[in-house]
Design a protein around this motif. Sequence first.
Motif, PDB file in Angstrom:
ATOM      1  N   TRP A  89       6.998 -44.176  73.504  1.00  0.00           N
ATOM      2  CA  TRP A  89       6.474 -42.918  74.036  1.00  0.00           C
ATOM      3  C   TRP A  89       5.803 -42.070  72.963  1.00  0.00           C
ATOM      4  O   TRP A  89       4.757 -41.454  73.211  1.00  0.00           O
ATOM      5  N   ILE A  90       6.388 -42.020  71.779  1.00  0.00           N
ATOM      6  CA  ILE A  90       5.755 -41.261  70.692  1.00  0.00           C
ATOM      7  C   ILE A  90       4.442 -41.937  70.296  1.00  0.00           C
ATOM      8  O   ILE A  90       3.431 -41.266  70.057  1.00  0.00           O
ATOM      9  N   GLY A  91       4.445 -43.280  70.229  1.00  0.00           N
ATOM     10  CA  GLY A  91       3.215 -44.007  69.913  1.00  0.00           C
ATOM     11  C   GLY A  91       2.133 -43.757  70.940  1.00  0.00           C
ATOM     12  O   GLY A  91       0.953 -43.592  70.591  1.00  0.00           O
ATOM     13  N   LEU A  92       2.514 -43.723  72.207  1.00  0.00           N
ATOM     14  CA  LEU A  92       1.540 -43.430  73.261  1.00  0.00           C
ATOM     15  C   LEU A  92       0.950 -42.033  73.073  1.00  0.00           C
ATOM     16  O   LEU A  92      -0.270 -41.835  73.213  1.00  0.00           O
ATOM     17  N   LEU A  93       1.806 -41.074  72.735  1.00  0.00           N
ATOM     18  CA  LEU A  93       1.323 -39.716  72.459  1.00  0.00           C
ATOM     19  C   LEU A  93       0.332 -39.718  71.302  1.00  0.00           C
ATOM     20  O   LEU A  93      -0.738 -39.114  71.382  1.00  0.00           O
ATOM     21  N   TYR A  94       0.682 -40.409  70.209  1.00  0.00           N
ATOM     22  CA  TYR A  94      -0.209 -40.471  69.044  1.00  0.00           C
ATOM     23  C   TYR A  94      -1.543 -41.137  69.403  1.00  0.00           C
ATOM     24  O   TYR A  94      -2.597 -40.712  68.925  1.00  0.00           O
ATOM     25  N   ILE A  95      -1.509 -42.166  70.242  1.00  0.00           N
ATOM     26  CA  ILE A  95      -2.745 -42.847  70.637  1.00  0.00           C
ATOM     27  C   ILE A  95      -3.620 -41.927  71.489  1.00  0.00           C
ATOM     28  O   ILE A  95      -4.835 -41.870  71.317  1.00  0.00           O
ATOM     29  N   VAL A  96      -3.007 -41.195  72.414  1.00  0.00           N
ATOM     30  CA  VAL A  96      -3.770 -40.258  73.245  1.00  0.00           C
ATOM     31  C   VAL A  96      -4.423 -39.191  72.367  1.00  0.00           C
ATOM     32  O   VAL A  96      -5.610 -38.862  72.537  1.00  0.00           O
ATOM     33  N   ILE A  97      -3.677 -38.662  71.420  1.00  0.00           N
ATOM     34  CA  ILE A  97      -4.249 -37.667  70.499  1.00  0.00           C
ATOM     35  C   ILE A  97      -5.397 -38.282  69.710  1.00  0.00           C
ATOM     36  O   ILE A  97      -6.440 -37.645  69.510  1.00  0.00           O
ATOM     37  N   LEU A 135      -6.556 -40.959  62.611  1.00  0.00           N
ATOM     38  CA  LEU A 135      -5.255 -40.855  63.277  1.00  0.00           C
ATOM     39  C   LEU A 135      -4.842 -42.176  63.919  1.00  0.00           C
ATOM     40  O   LEU A 135      -3.659 -42.538  63.897  1.00  0.00           O
ATOM     41  N   TRP A 136      -5.800 -42.920  64.476  1.00  0.00           N
ATOM     42  CA  TRP A 136      -5.486 -44.209  65.086  1.00  0.00           C
ATOM     43  C   TRP A 136      -4.995 -45.188  64.021  1.00  0.00           C
ATOM     44  O   TRP A 136      -4.005 -45.901  64.237  1.00  0.00           O
ATOM     45  N   VAL A 137      -5.638 -45.226  62.869  1.00  0.00           N
ATOM     46  CA  VAL A 137      -5.205 -46.108  61.773  1.00  0.00           C
ATOM     47  C   VAL A 137      -3.806 -45.722  61.325  1.00  0.00           C
ATOM     48  O   VAL A 137      -2.945 -46.597  61.106  1.00  0.00           O
ATOM     49  N   LEU A 138      -3.544 -44.432  61.189  1.00  0.00           N
ATOM     50  CA  LEU A 138      -2.207 -43.976  60.794  1.00  0.00           C
ATOM     51  C   LEU A 138      -1.162 -44.346  61.855  1.00  0.00           C
ATOM     52  O   LEU A 138      -0.022 -44.681  61.512  1.00  0.00           O
ATOM     53  N   THR A 139      -1.526 -44.309  63.121  1.00  0.00           N
ATOM     54  CA  THR A 139      -0.615 -44.689  64.195  1.00  0.00           C
ATOM     55  C   THR A 139      -0.265 -46.171  64.108  1.00  0.00           C
ATOM     56  O   THR A 139       0.899 -46.554  64.290  1.00  0.00           O
ATOM     57  N   VAL A 140      -1.240 -47.010  63.815  1.00  0.00           N
ATOM     58  CA  VAL A 140      -0.983 -48.451  63.659  1.00  0.00           C
ATOM     59  C   VAL A 140      -0.036 -48.692  62.493  1.00  0.00           C
ATOM     60  O   VAL A 140       0.935 -49.455  62.611  1.00  0.00           O
ATOM     61  N   ILE A 141      -0.267 -48.036  61.379  1.00  0.00           N
ATOM     62  CA  ILE A 141       0.625 -48.176  60.213  1.00  0.00           C
ATOM     63  C   ILE A 141       2.024 -47.685  60.563  1.00  0.00           C
ATOM     64  O   ILE A 141       3.028 -48.328  60.229  1.00  0.00           O
ATOM     65  N   TRP A 142       2.102 -46.565  61.256  1.00  0.00           N
ATOM     66  CA  TRP A 142       3.386 -45.989  61.687  1.00  0.00           C
ATOM     67  C   TRP A 142       4.168 -46.993  62.531  1.00  0.00           C
ATOM     68  O   TRP A 142       5.363 -47.215  62.318  1.00  0.00           O
ATOM     69  N   LEU A 143       3.493 -47.629  63.490  1.00  0.00           N
ATOM     70  CA  LEU A 143       4.158 -48.599  64.367  1.00  0.00           C
ATOM     71  C   LEU A 143       4.646 -49.810  63.579  1.00  0.00           C
ATOM     72  O   LEU A 143       5.778 -50.270  63.769  1.00  0.00           O
TER      73      LEU A 143
END
Length: 172
Positions: free
Chosen positions: A118-126, A139-147
């Motif tokens: 759910w947090i990842g989905l939020l980050y992707i939407v942002i 932000l998308w690159v940071l989300t991938v690294i985060w996951l």
Amino acid sequence: MQGNVLGFDPDTNSGAISGYDGQRYDFVRLDWRGPSIPVGGAVVDFVPEGARATRIYPIGRAGNPAEGDTATTIYILYLISLLVGVTGLVGLIMAYVHQSDAPEWVRSHYRFQIRTFWIGLLYIVISLVTAIIVIGVVLWVLTVIWLIVRCIKGMQAVSCGEPYPAPANWIW
């Protein structure tokens, strides 16, 4: 004295221990001296002070790593979802289905995995919303690294038979 952790609530940072003397002792997270959160059934050594346990040290492993095979599968599905998005949804459904009958230490992983989705989905939407300005791509690159980091840390904990140390964390 030694005993077993009866349970631990990460929201209130408190729990209870059943001492081998037959008494029940309450404790708070500040008294826990282990590397990860307390889990039900864990064998501990502690100092009783009235009805409170202090200086609590876990003895041995929290759980059998084989009990966490489904959690490991979900982490792998989340990583594959970076290439094939639908596997993340399959992992989420598996986490919801298996969390109720899992040992407590594995439940922490399921909670972590559900929050990761759910947090990842939020980050992707942002990221998508801000993609019209260049910041969304970053932000998308940071989300991938985060996951990736969350999944690797989770798989390491499962392989050691340990609960995820901070399943309610937004970062790692």
